[in-house]
Design a protein around this motif. Structure first.
Motif: not given
Length: 575
Positions: A508, A547, A551, A556, A559
């Motif tokens: 993250t 990634r 996401v 979302g 990340v």
């Protein structure tokens, strides 16, 4: 030598036209403005002249410049920057910009150094010395194309510049062009056989080619030369040449399997006084390597293995490729083609929030890496002692590898800008140092630091600080407490930024939550295990796919983030 000094066209006679010194001007002036004056005498003489308050403008700027040169001889770069800044305020000049930029370079602040070198070049006239020094800064940033262009300009201005040939060769080596690098460094040796630095650079190439005895021969001669005569150029950081030579010879002895001589060399590295960023990084590596070798003497161990059913790795495929434009990188892979991985999953925490998935994640990643030919050291739910033992065994094994992967799943924290991995027996007690109960990530990075190895470090951990106030979590996450996230590395180390390269990937972004997941795996590790074994997928492209999946899966909320000094394309699974 990393940098070259540009002397300003200012007459020392300017210092002698003032009235009545307490000390004769014929003594004080030359002591301040002569390159060969010992550092302490130079600083003292310049300080006395400044204290007289009889100079201003350009004359006073000259005195501050020379006092900065004295500080530079001592490796006190903060004072160099202070005096050079005052000189620039009084009278800007190319020489002072060059000196201050060089001090920023030695502090590891490469962007600021480049800005100063740019200002020096704008003032003109164009100088091969400043092109050379800016090339060093670009090289340290990993921008090898710009570095080579600057060294080309330096060589055009001064065809007998041994150091520009040497550093251009080092840049070519970093890009995998070992033969081109060797040609440049051989030219540097031909121009000036008395310099130890090109021999150190050539030794790195020999080791990359697997010619260990040649590497030992070159570093031994470099040590002899450095001891016989102090560096001619006063811009060479104090002690840096011997520190570099002993480090490279120690790594060569360790690659040869000669632990006794490697320990002697690492001990010599630690006896030196490191003032510049490169020397400090070398000492950090030497400290870890020496501790590992001493530990092996006290209690020899084999690398920690996975369960017997999975302990035998598959036959290794071809080693990871470097950029296609640099075919010589294949030679490096062939010479030191072992690929090793350390995989740790900690979830069964006794005194902080337990996590169900990290052991599952570790098993999945370990299996994927074995399937593509890695020798894997796997550890699940490790207390601090076992975790340190597993890591140390892996670092010893990694000394003879061409690529090393480290994967960790579990709690992770940052304290004062340093990243720590959290063993399952962690317990935060009032009055105790929390960091003493954890594993410092910097130790792992220093142990892996080398100019011929590619390192991939992957952390599926929450990026928070255990000393921050306790806050309720919105869902299952790999955080002990809310707070600032795991720190982005301030530096990837001298070997990693000047050598084969390092990539560090976090599950993250800084300050954000890494979710443990509602299924058997975390969102990050689930995506990583699906893509890490994809044939022909370059590692940074692989992380881009990971990634995107994370996401999407977390809507979302998470990340993934990475920082890279990789020098070309690296493939974990060849096509």
């Amino acid at each position: 030598m990393r940098r070259l000094l540009l002397i300003p066209a200012l007459l020392a006679a300017l210092l002698w036209s003032a009235p009545c010194f307490a000390q004769a001007p014929s003594e004080l002036g030359p002591l301040c403005t002569t390159e060969t004056t010992p550092a302490d005498q130079m600083i003292d003489a310049c300080t006395k002249i400044i204290a007289l308050k009889v100079f201003s403008g350009e004359r006073l700027a000259t005195i501050y410049f020379w006092r900065a040169v004295g500080w530079n001889k001592k490796g006190n770069y903060a004072q160099v920057i202070s005096d050079a800044t005052e000189a620039l305020r009084l009278k800007p000049s190319t020489a002072v910009y060059n000196l201050r930029g060089s001090a920023y370079f030695d502090k590891g602040e490469y962007d600021i150094a480049i800005a100063d070198f740019n200002d020096a070049l704008r003032m003109g006239p164009p100088s091969g010395i400043i092109f050379h020094n800016r090339g060093n800064a670009y090289r340290s940033k990993g921008d090898y194309a710009k570095a080579i262009a600057d060294y080309d300009a330096a060589i055009k201005a001064g065809p007998k510049s041994a150091f520009s040939y040497q550093n251009r060769g080092a840049s070519k080596r970093a890009l995998g062009d070992l033969d081109g690098a060797l040609a440049d460094i051989n030219e540097a040796v031909r121009i000036d056989p008395s310099l130890p630095q090109p021999l150190i650079s050539r030794a790195v190439i020999w080791r990359a080619k697997g010619e260990i005895e040649r590497a030992i021969t070159d570093t031994s001669e470099a040590i002899r030369l450095a001891k016989a005569k102090a560096p001619v150029n006063i811009m060479t950081p104090p002690g840096s040449v011997l520190i570099s030579a002993y480090t490279q010879r120690g790594l060569s002895y360790e690659a040869k399997g000669d632990a006794a001589h490697a320990k002697e060399d690492y001990a010599s590295v630690l006896e030196g006084v490191a003032s510049d960023a490169g020397s400090k990084a070398n000492q950090a590596t030497a400290k870890v390597r020496l501790a590992l070798l001493k530990e092996a003497d006290a209690a020899p161990r084999k690398i920690a293995a996975a369960p017997a059913a999975e302990s035998s790795p598959a036959p290794a495929p071809p080693a990871p490729a470097a950029a296609p434009a640099a075919p010589a990188a294949r030679v490096q892979a062939a010479a030191t083609g072992r690929r090793v991985a350390l995989v740790i999953g900690n979830g069964a925490y006794a005194h902080v929030k337990a996590l169900p998935n990290p052991p599952n994640d570790a098993r999945a990643i370990a299996r994927s890496l074995r399937d593509i030919g890695f020798t894997v050291s796997e550890g699940l739910d490790l207390d601090r002692g076992t975790m340190q033992t597993t890591i140390h065994d892996f670092l010893r094994e990694a000394a003879r590898s061409q690529i090393a992967v480290v994967y960790y799943a579990g709690h992770g924290v940052q304290v004062d800008g340093r990243n720590y991995l959290v063993p399952v027996d962690i317990e935060f007690k009032p009055g105790s140092r929390a960091t003493d109960a954890m594993v410092d990530m910097d130790t792992i990075m220093a142990g892996l630091d080398d100019q011929i190895r590619t390192n991939i470090l992957i952390l599926d951990a929450c990026r928070n600080n255990p000393m921050a106030p306790q806050l309720a979590s919105a869902g299952p996450s790999r955080g002990i407490e809310a707070g600032s996230g795991l720190a982005a590395p301030a530096s990837l180390g001298s070997g990693s930024t000047l050598g084969a390269g390092t990539l560090i990937a976090f599950a993250t972004a800084p300050g954000q939550v890494a979710l443990d997941g509602e299924g058997a795996n975390s969102p990050f590790s689930a995506a990583l295990s699906r893509h890490v074994g994809t044939p022909g997928l370059e590692v940074q492209q692989m992380l881009t796919r990971v990634r995107a999946e994370v996401v999407a899966a977390t809507k979302g909320k998470q990340v993934p983030w990475s920082n890279s000094s990789l020098l070309g394309e690296v493939y974990l699974a060849e096509q």
